[in-house]
Design a protein around this motif. Structure first.
Motif, PDB file in Angstrom:
ATOM      1  N   THR A  37      -9.657 -24.281 -11.730  1.00 28.81           N
ATOM      2  CA  THR A  37      -9.378 -23.564 -10.480  1.00 28.81           C
ATOM      3  C   THR A  37      -7.934 -23.810 -10.016  1.00 28.81           C
ATOM      4  OG1 THR A  37     -10.302 -25.376  -9.167  1.00 28.81           O
ATOM      5  CG2 THR A  37     -11.773 -23.574  -9.699  1.00 28.81           C
ATOM      6  N   VAL A  44      -1.801 -17.362 -10.295  1.00 32.23           N
ATOM      7  CA  VAL A  44      -1.841 -16.128  -9.507  1.00 32.23           C
ATOM      8  C   VAL A  44      -0.850 -16.159  -8.338  1.00 32.23           C
ATOM      9  CG1 VAL A  44      -4.248 -15.666 -10.123  1.00 32.23           C
ATOM     10  CG2 VAL A  44      -3.726 -16.836  -7.969  1.00 32.23           C
ATOM     11  N   ASP A 176      -3.895 -15.664   0.945  1.00 26.10           N
ATOM     12  CA  ASP A 176      -4.542 -15.625  -0.374  1.00 26.10           C
ATOM     13  C   ASP A 176      -5.005 -17.018  -0.805  1.00 26.10           C
ATOM     14  OD1 ASP A 176      -4.537 -12.907  -1.190  1.00 26.10           O
ATOM     15  OD2 ASP A 176      -2.356 -13.018  -1.382  1.00 26.10           O
ATOM     16  N   LEU A 180      -8.897 -18.283  -1.620  1.00 23.17           N
ATOM     17  CA  LEU A 180      -9.351 -19.019  -2.804  1.00 23.17           C
ATOM     18  C   LEU A 180     -10.076 -20.302  -2.384  1.00 23.17           C
ATOM     19  CD1 LEU A 180      -6.337 -18.676  -5.296  1.00 23.17           C
ATOM     20  CD2 LEU A 180      -8.385 -17.267  -5.096  1.00 23.17           C
ATOM     21  N   PRO A 238      -9.672 -11.356  -1.975  1.00 21.57           N
ATOM     22  CA  PRO A 238      -8.422 -11.112  -2.716  1.00 21.57           C
ATOM     23  C   PRO A 238      -8.145  -9.625  -2.936  1.00 21.57           C
ATOM     24  CG  PRO A 238      -9.700 -12.861  -3.757  1.00 21.57           C
ATOM     25  CD  PRO A 238     -10.582 -12.253  -2.702  1.00 21.57           C
ATOM     26  N   VAL A 244      -5.379  -8.626  -5.879  1.00 17.87           N
ATOM     27  CA  VAL A 244      -5.941  -8.078  -7.109  1.00 17.87           C
ATOM     28  C   VAL A 244      -6.525  -6.687  -6.844  1.00 17.87           C
ATOM     29  CG1 VAL A 244      -6.489 -10.253  -8.260  1.00 17.87           C
ATOM     30  CG2 VAL A 244      -8.069  -9.312  -6.580  1.00 17.87           C
ATOM     31  N   TYR A 248     -10.748  -6.855 -10.885  1.00 17.00           N
ATOM     32  CA  TYR A 248     -11.405  -8.044 -10.337  1.00 17.00           C
ATOM     33  C   TYR A 248     -12.608  -7.643  -9.490  1.00 17.00           C
ATOM     34  CZ  TYR A 248     -12.295 -11.740  -6.915  1.00 17.00           C
ATOM     35  OH  TYR A 248     -12.902 -12.658  -6.104  1.00 17.00           O
ATOM     36  N   ALA A 252     -16.504  -9.077  -9.555  1.00 18.98           N
ATOM     37  CA  ALA A 252     -16.832  -9.840  -8.350  1.00 18.98           C
ATOM     38  C   ALA A 252     -18.102  -9.290  -7.696  1.00 18.98           C
ATOM     39  CB  ALA A 252     -15.664  -9.794  -7.364  1.00 18.98           C
ATOM     40  N   PHE A 293     -13.066 -16.546 -11.417  1.00 20.01           N
ATOM     41  CA  PHE A 293     -11.670 -16.968 -11.508  1.00 20.01           C
ATOM     42  C   PHE A 293     -10.991 -16.414 -12.762  1.00 20.01           C
ATOM     43  CE2 PHE A 293     -10.131 -19.981  -8.226  1.00 20.01           C
ATOM     44  CZ  PHE A 293     -11.215 -19.885  -7.374  1.00 20.01           C
ATOM     45  N   LEU A 296     -10.052 -12.986 -11.756  1.00 18.24           N
ATOM     46  CA  LEU A 296      -8.892 -13.067 -10.866  1.00 18.24           C
ATOM     47  C   LEU A 296      -7.610 -13.176 -11.679  1.00 18.24           C
ATOM     48  CD1 LEU A 296      -8.630 -13.446  -7.679  1.00 18.24           C
ATOM     49  CD2 LEU A 296      -8.295 -15.835  -8.182  1.00 18.24           C
ATOM     50  N   ASP A 299      -6.913  -9.946 -13.708  1.00 24.74           N
ATOM     51  CA  ASP A 299      -6.414  -8.849 -12.881  1.00 24.74           C
ATOM     52  C   ASP A 299      -4.943  -9.061 -12.508  1.00 24.74           C
ATOM     53  OD1 ASP A 299      -5.883  -6.976 -10.805  1.00 24.74           O
ATOM     54  OD2 ASP A 299      -8.036  -6.736 -10.527  1.00 24.74           O
TER      55      ASP A 299
END
Lengths: 310, 54
Positions: A37, A44, A176, A180, A238, A244, A248, A252, A293, A296, A299
């Motif tokens: 993570t 990102v 952002d 997360l 996000p 993204v 994504y 998701a 992730f 994420l 993307d």
């Protein structure tokens, strides 16, 4: 030869642990999730970072997380001794002395924070220091044994790594980065409460006030559903901020809906069937976070290198 | 040194083996730190590393 004269008593004055035991103190499985993570947070974040600095940042986050794991095992040795899941850890099994784990954890904490600060910036280092403090002191020493909301608040410690990765690159914390953080923060309760549902007896024996033991299974099942739905919604964060796009958003949505369905099915089950479904939710939650992730990362990669598909 | 020929017990041999592996692990970590600090220095300073007032 001096050591030939030693009897077994004097041998004990030096560590008798194996290298593997010290490694186990770092909680490598938790560490792998933290590395992953944190790595995604780092990649990102806008701006990019030199690969060497990025590698050092991830290493520091990993070692810092490992250090807090060692401090946790030092403090929790008494209850780890009682639970089947943890009784083979280095301290309860007698392979490493408590003091060694404390020294090991403190040393690694100081080094990881200092090196992260020198290599990147002191905001990232400060967040790492706070994470270690939060996990070792706020969660382990205080919340874990005193409230059934232990893992809800303690989950913040596990949610910081992507934010630290982000801060290491940008030197700041944006919306952002906060999203997360929130995703992992909301993910933690259903993940651990599912575990607590089928390991209820263990926590009871150790006297840890996990939600199923304190408030009952029904309340826990309800809470799992609530957090899972909140997590699914936050998972779209996000997309809303424009970090993204659809590449994504689609996974998701699928991941979140499946998670919610599993949580609802767990809600309407009991007995042995409930334990089986709790185990499914626990296992699925790990895949959920991992795939989310990865999506994420994929993307952001698409947007950056191909101008995006959305 | 009358004890030189004493046969080590299995426990002592095991202890020495563990200590040796711990020492190697520490050596590896220290070597890695040297490499890391060197790499960070080069990356952060770049060519500037040669520019200094004497």
């Amino acid at each position: 030869m001096a050591y030939a004269e030693n009897n077994s008593d004097t041998l004990e004055t030096v560590s008798t642990g194996r290298v593997e035991d010290y490694f186990a103190l770092l909680k490598p499985r938790v560490m792998s999730l933290v590395v992953f993570t944190g790595f995604v947070g780092l990649l990102v974040a806008p701006g990019g970072v030199h690969p060497v600095i990025g590698f050092v940042a991830i290493l520091c986050i990993a070692i810092g997380a490992g250090a807090s794991g060692a401090l946790n095992m030092w403090y929790d040795a008494d209850i780890d001794r009682v639970m089947s899941r943890t009784m083979n850890r280095p301290i309860p099994s007698g392979r490493i002395a408590p003091g060694e784990a404390l020294g090991f954890g403190m040393t690694l904490s100081v080094f990881s924070v200092a090196i992260l600060g020198l290599a990147t910036n002191w905001l990232a280092a400060g967040l790492l220091a706070f994470t270690i403090f939060f996990y070792a002191v706020v969660y382990t020493m205080w919340l874990k044994r005193s409230t059934s909301q232990n893992i809800v608040i303690g989950g913040a410690a596990g949610a910081f790594p992507p934010m630290i990765g982000w801060a290491a690159v940008t030197g700041s914390v944006s919306l952002d980065a906060l999203i997360l953080f929130m995703i992992i923060f909301l993910w933690t309760p259903p993940h651990f409460w599912a575990l607590a549902l089928y390991k209820k007896g263990d926590y009871e024996a150790a006297g840890i006030p996990m939600l199923p033991n304190v408030a009952g299974e029904r309340v826990t099942q309800n809470q799992i559903v609530i957090y899972t739905v909140l997590l699914t919604i936050t998972g779209f964060g996000p997309v809303l901020t424009g970090l993204v796009g659809w590449f994504y958003a689609i996974p998701a949505a699928v991941l979140g809906v499946v998670f919610s369905v599993l949580a609802v099915r767990l809600r309407f089950s009991q007995g042995a069937e409930m334990k089986r479904r709790a185990r499914v939710v626990f296992t699925y939650s790990l895949s959920y976070l991992f795939v989310l992730f990865v999506a994420l990362l994929a993307d952001v990669g698409l947007i950056r290198w191909f101008g995006g598909v959305s | 040194m009358t004890n030189d020929n004493k046969v080590l017990t299995e426990q002592e041999q095991d202890f020495i083996k563990r200590r040796r592996r711990r020492s190697i692990a520490i050596a590896v970590v220290l070597a890695a730190l040297v490499v890391i600090f060197y790499a960070i220095t080069v990356v952060k300073l770049g060519p500037e590393i040669m520019v200094r007032d004497l």
